[in-house]
Scaffold this motif. Sequence first.
Motif, PDB file in Angstrom:
ATOM      1  N   VAL A 106       0.846  -1.200   0.000  1.00  0.00           N
ATOM      2  CA  VAL A 106       0.000   0.000   0.000  1.00  0.00           C
ATOM      3  C   VAL A 106       0.880   1.249   0.000  1.00  0.00           C
ATOM      4  CG1 VAL A 106      -1.807   1.270   1.201  1.00  0.00           C
ATOM      5  CG2 VAL A 106      -1.854  -1.208   1.184  1.00  0.00           C
ATOM      6  N   LEU A 107       1.943   1.199   0.805  1.00  0.00           N
ATOM      7  CA  LEU A 107       2.867   2.344   0.833  1.00  0.00           C
ATOM      8  C   LEU A 107       3.439   2.611  -0.554  1.00  0.00           C
ATOM      9  CD1 LEU A 107       5.084   1.903   4.035  1.00  0.00           C
ATOM     10  CD2 LEU A 107       3.568   3.809   3.507  1.00  0.00           C
ATOM     11  N   LEU A 108       3.866   1.544  -1.228  1.00  0.00           N
ATOM     12  CA  LEU A 108       4.476   1.702  -2.548  1.00  0.00           C
ATOM     13  C   LEU A 108       3.472   2.283  -3.546  1.00  0.00           C
ATOM     14  CD1 LEU A 108       6.575  -1.572  -2.631  1.00  0.00           C
ATOM     15  CD2 LEU A 108       7.472   0.752  -2.873  1.00  0.00           C
ATOM     16  N   CYS A 109       2.266   1.746  -3.536  1.00  0.00           N
ATOM     17  CA  CYS A 109       1.252   2.261  -4.460  1.00  0.00           C
ATOM     18  C   CYS A 109       0.918   3.711  -4.135  1.00  0.00           C
ATOM     19  CB  CYS A 109      -0.019   1.417  -4.393  1.00  0.00           C
ATOM     20  SG  CYS A 109       0.203  -0.233  -5.082  1.00  0.00           S
ATOM     21  N   ALA A 110       0.782   4.008  -2.850  1.00  0.00           N
ATOM     22  CA  ALA A 110       0.438   5.385  -2.463  1.00  0.00           C
ATOM     23  C   ALA A 110       1.547   6.336  -2.897  1.00  0.00           C
ATOM     24  CB  ALA A 110       0.213   5.470  -0.952  1.00  0.00           C
ATOM     25  N   ILE A 134      -5.156   4.344  -3.766  1.00  0.00           N
ATOM     26  CA  ILE A 134      -5.912   5.524  -4.217  1.00  0.00           C
ATOM     27  C   ILE A 134      -6.684   6.122  -3.042  1.00  0.00           C
ATOM     28  CG2 ILE A 134      -7.827   6.287  -5.691  1.00  0.00           C
ATOM     29  CD1 ILE A 134      -6.900   4.309  -7.790  1.00  0.00           C
ATOM     30  N   LEU A 135      -7.324   5.234  -2.243  1.00  0.00           N
ATOM     31  CA  LEU A 135      -8.059   5.737  -1.075  1.00  0.00           C
ATOM     32  C   LEU A 135      -7.114   6.463  -0.119  1.00  0.00           C
ATOM     33  CD1 LEU A 135     -10.596   2.904  -0.154  1.00  0.00           C
ATOM     34  CD2 LEU A 135     -10.884   4.881  -1.636  1.00  0.00           C
ATOM     35  N   VAL A 136      -5.927   5.864   0.084  1.00  0.00           N
ATOM     36  CA  VAL A 136      -4.965   6.475   1.006  1.00  0.00           C
ATOM     37  C   VAL A 136      -4.608   7.885   0.546  1.00  0.00           C
ATOM     38  CG1 VAL A 136      -2.571   6.371   1.808  1.00  0.00           C
ATOM     39  CG2 VAL A 136      -3.993   4.315   1.835  1.00  0.00           C
ATOM     40  N   VAL A 137      -4.322   8.007  -0.748  1.00  0.00           N
ATOM     41  CA  VAL A 137      -3.879   9.309  -1.254  1.00  0.00           C
ATOM     42  C   VAL A 137      -5.024  10.324  -1.206  1.00  0.00           C
ATOM     43  CG1 VAL A 137      -3.012  10.504  -3.278  1.00  0.00           C
ATOM     44  CG2 VAL A 137      -2.066   8.317  -2.646  1.00  0.00           C
ATOM     45  N   LEU A 138      -6.243   9.863  -1.477  1.00  0.00           N
ATOM     46  CA  LEU A 138      -7.388  10.760  -1.355  1.00  0.00           C
ATOM     47  C   LEU A 138      -7.500  11.270   0.079  1.00  0.00           C
ATOM     48  CD1 LEU A 138     -10.234   9.014  -3.373  1.00  0.00           C
ATOM     49  CD2 LEU A 138      -9.197  11.215  -3.851  1.00  0.00           C
ATOM     50  N   LEU A 139      -7.280  10.352   1.002  1.00  0.00           N
ATOM     51  CA  LEU A 139      -7.426  10.693   2.411  1.00  0.00           C
ATOM     52  C   LEU A 139      -6.291  11.592   2.867  1.00  0.00           C
ATOM     53  CD1 LEU A 139      -9.628   9.874   4.291  1.00  0.00           C
ATOM     54  CD2 LEU A 139      -8.222   8.017   5.129  1.00  0.00           C
ATOM     55  N   ALA A 140      -5.092  11.301   2.391  1.00  0.00           N
ATOM     56  CA  ALA A 140      -3.938  12.112   2.795  1.00  0.00           C
ATOM     57  C   ALA A 140      -4.012  13.487   2.153  1.00  0.00           C
ATOM     58  CB  ALA A 140      -2.654  11.413   2.391  1.00  0.00           C
ATOM     59  N   ASN A 141      -4.871  13.625   1.142  1.00  0.00           N
ATOM     60  CA  ASN A 141      -5.065  14.910   0.485  1.00  0.00           C
ATOM     61  C   ASN A 141      -3.743  15.507   0.036  1.00  0.00           C
ATOM     62  OD1 ASN A 141      -6.460  16.992  -0.554  1.00  0.00           O
ATOM     63  ND2 ASN A 141      -6.721  18.094   1.374  1.00  0.00           N
ATOM     64  N   LEU A 142      -2.973  14.691  -0.623  1.00  0.00           N
ATOM     65  CA  LEU A 142      -1.717  15.104  -1.242  1.00  0.00           C
ATOM     66  C   LEU A 142      -0.624  15.476  -0.247  1.00  0.00           C
ATOM     67  CD1 LEU A 142      -2.543  17.055  -4.475  1.00  0.00           C
ATOM     68  CD2 LEU A 142      -1.624  14.764  -4.191  1.00  0.00           C
ATOM     69  N   ASN A 143      -0.850  15.272   1.025  1.00  0.00           N
ATOM     70  CA  ASN A 143       0.257  15.465   1.946  1.00  0.00           C
ATOM     71  C   ASN A 143       0.951  14.127   2.112  1.00  0.00           C
ATOM     72  OD1 ASN A 143       2.000  15.756   4.066  1.00  0.00           O
ATOM     73  ND2 ASN A 143       0.708  17.267   5.088  1.00  0.00           N
ATOM     74  N   ALA A 144       2.095  14.010   1.458  1.00  0.00           N
ATOM     75  CA  ALA A 144       2.739  12.711   1.314  1.00  0.00           C
ATOM     76  C   ALA A 144       2.940  12.017   2.653  1.00  0.00           C
ATOM     77  CB  ALA A 144       4.067  12.888   0.596  1.00  0.00           C
ATOM     78  N   LEU A 145       3.391  12.756   3.651  1.00  0.00           N
ATOM     79  CA  LEU A 145       3.767  12.078   4.900  1.00  0.00           C
ATOM     80  C   LEU A 145       2.562  11.481   5.615  1.00  0.00           C
ATOM     81  CD1 LEU A 145       6.611  14.324   6.242  1.00  0.00           C
ATOM     82  CD2 LEU A 145       6.730  12.052   5.215  1.00  0.00           C
ATOM     83  N   TRP A 146       1.405  12.106   5.453  1.00  0.00           N
ATOM     84  CA  TRP A 146       0.215  11.546   6.085  1.00  0.00           C
ATOM     85  C   TRP A 146      -0.101  10.155   5.536  1.00  0.00           C
ATOM     86  CZ3 TRP A 146      -2.459  12.310  10.292  1.00  0.00           C
ATOM     87  CH2 TRP A 146      -2.391  13.552  10.913  1.00  0.00           C
ATOM     88  N   SER A 147       0.330   9.877   4.309  1.00  0.00           N
ATOM     89  CA  SER A 147      -0.019   8.560   3.772  1.00  0.00           C
ATOM     90  C   SER A 147       0.663   7.428   4.523  1.00  0.00           C
ATOM     91  CB  SER A 147       0.269   8.453   2.280  1.00  0.00           C
ATOM     92  OG  SER A 147       1.054   9.463   1.823  1.00  0.00           O
TER      93      SER A 147
END
Lengths: 499, 353
Positions: B60-64, B279-292
Amino acid sequence: MRVELREIHKRFGSVHANNGITLKVTPGTIHGLLGENGAGKSTLMKILNGFIAADSGEILLDGKPVTMTSPAQAVALGVGMLYQDPLDFPALTVLDNFVLGCSPALVPDRRRARRDLRDLCSQFDFTLDPDAHVSDLSIGERQQLEIVRLLWLGARTLVLDEPTTAISAQQRDKLFVALRKLAEGGKSVIFVSHKLEEVETLCDEVTVLSRGRVTGHAQQPYSTEKLVQMMFGQDIPRVRRQVQLVTTAEPLLRLERVTVSDWRLEIRNLNLDVMPGEVIGMAGLEGSGQLLLLQACCGLRPPTSGRIWLAGKDVTGQSYHRLRAAGVAYMPAGRLEEGLIADMTLTEHLALAEYQGGFFVDWPQAAQSAARGIERYHIKGQPTSRVEELSGGNQQRTLLALLPSQLQLLLMEHPTRGLDVESAEHIWGLLLERTQQGTAIIFLSSDLDELLDRSDRILVFFGGRVSAPLNARQINVEQLGELIGGKGFGGGGADESRG
Amino acid sequence: MSRAADWGLRIAGIGAALLLVTLILAALGTSPAQAFRLIWDGAVGSPAKFAYVLTAWAPVLLCAAGLLLTFAAGLWNIGIEGQVVMGAIFVTGMLRLTQDVLPPAAALFLAALAGIVGGALWAALAGVLRLYGQVNEIFGGLGLNFIAGSLTVYLVLGPWKRAGIGSTSGTQPFPPKLWLPPILPGINVSLVEIVVGLAAIVLVCLALRGTYFGLRLKAIGKNLRSAFLLGVPTERHMLAAFALCGALAGLAGWVLVVGTSSRHQLFPLISGGYGFLGILVVLLANLNALWSIPISLFFAAISMGSLQLALQAQLDSSLGGVIQGLLVLAVLIVGGIRSRLAAASSERTARSR
């Protein structure tokens, strides 16, 4: 309709955009609202249109206090507004745009709408094809569509926010005739502008705003001096360009029998030599081919035949980015559409524009560049300001600040659109500094005075045909206006060569 | 909007999502408390269980990480699932070629490179379709996902068939020497997986914040035309974003083949939805990479923990997916509300035009 705004206050953060403004518009008159950029004109009109809410103050229509909560409600109450940029749907047809705002019924009555559209158009001598796509119309025609649409919806007061910035002189004349007719028919027109001449010729009465306050009120006949004083508090002298061109043997830019076209227009076999440091103005109705030439020169639209030489090198067909690297810059007209990137800061813009290779962004340096640009171009904003937070005039200044410092050729659409006289003077001062270093400028403008005052030579465009270069010091506004209108081009009008 | 109100809104959103899950569980006749406890126990109930969470975390980390790049450029790389699959196919192919001739470490390393190449190529194809074929990357990606999935079925049943077995259950599993070694005996997750995943996110985060590449991707994402006119080679950067995203997805495919507790074989649906989860992770992190990073871990925990629901509460483990989906929806809705509220306050800062 009698329109009255009483003691309107509106603050944006620390800026008091409207500071107790009172305005009365008599039915059957054209009322000018004059002021420089940031004077508070647009804010006031957006309040009248229900687009934004005032912090305090009253709006009265025919003596009755009303509260506007949306533009739709404003139209229902009889107040229609034309925004600076047309708010229509380019992908739809004229007729679809026309019926879009209304239709209480599920299915719009197109037949009736078509008839009403035709009637309204003939009333004002507008020629709008109901089945044309709005994307194919000029800005002037889109304004015409918006006017008849608002009238159809029952607007009795029409607000026009800087309607002449993007249209040709001919379309402007047509617009003014239509506005006169509206006023004679008992409607009220509020005409927002920072152009003195237009207000003087068109408006029965004028209210002048400056820094959020009413600084004056006048009726026909006007004294230009007084109006300028109300606007700026002082006179601004206008200087026409007086430069002795360095004539080198070799032109900076040479077009050799260049043919360039888009789907509706073609410029054929154009020859042109531009000297270093020269300023070429392009005059003509919007969409007469000026843009084609600009795009051909910067690599956005390769010519179908002919050759383009830059400083002695054949650059025909080279890409935009290669030409940009070779010192050719292009400044587009659409500020937030093609010039700036909404949601990014001035610093980020400067970092993008000044990219010199390398991997990591030097943020402190980019911030310094931004601060320099802000100072040099008098941008009201911070390096950390996002560009969409800036006013139109300051976005224009930002576009100018993003131009590379070392340039051979600068291609510009409407260099000072939306700027007041003082700012335009400042900007042209900076541009002329560039020409002294040998940069040639080719710009298009719909402001005849700007063309005459700033250019060395002027090309007039008419339906894809291009005049021989005219010495800007040997013609006057009237002659230029006639040329733009097609006199001297032989038979056939602009409309004929449109596909 | 004040910071406190902002956070209050976010917490309210997540609270609303959890409330909905509770209602769904109650409707199913299950005690919500018990279900949440099962998920919790399933995720962190023992070191071994938590190790499983970590093995799900890595892909998941790699995909995000990859998706952060394409999202920045305004591209919806829905094709990420297919890119994971294609990575896994290339990894399997490379391992089949090298397992008997090279030392295991070299074979694993070459396989990782192969996975990167496979994923990148598949993603670049989506990019080429978008840029030169006028095929929106969402549709192109969906189509390519399908093709990649069919290709695994073909390989598993055809050229890479297990001798004497005619089923789609998978290729011949690789021997333990080609498995990433566990951190500790019984803790079936490898340090390599975790480090690769975290390194990817951190590098992407740095790239987006501090490099011209990142800045230009963001410019493209926000306004393609302006970015082009400001001198950004837009096509090259968009292709690069696709290819890099695919490369990281391919690396996720590698983890899914060689990871400590993976099945060590190629099988249909090997991507296991990790790409979509990204995709869900990145949507949730709202483009803040570290939050992912924490969000990926949280989602991995829900995914793994909810497996216990099936075993112990006769509930389908897809409930985990329901929880994840509701959380993302809640956050997106909160985002919508926030931007509406922000519009009011930005009116105060924006000068009149």
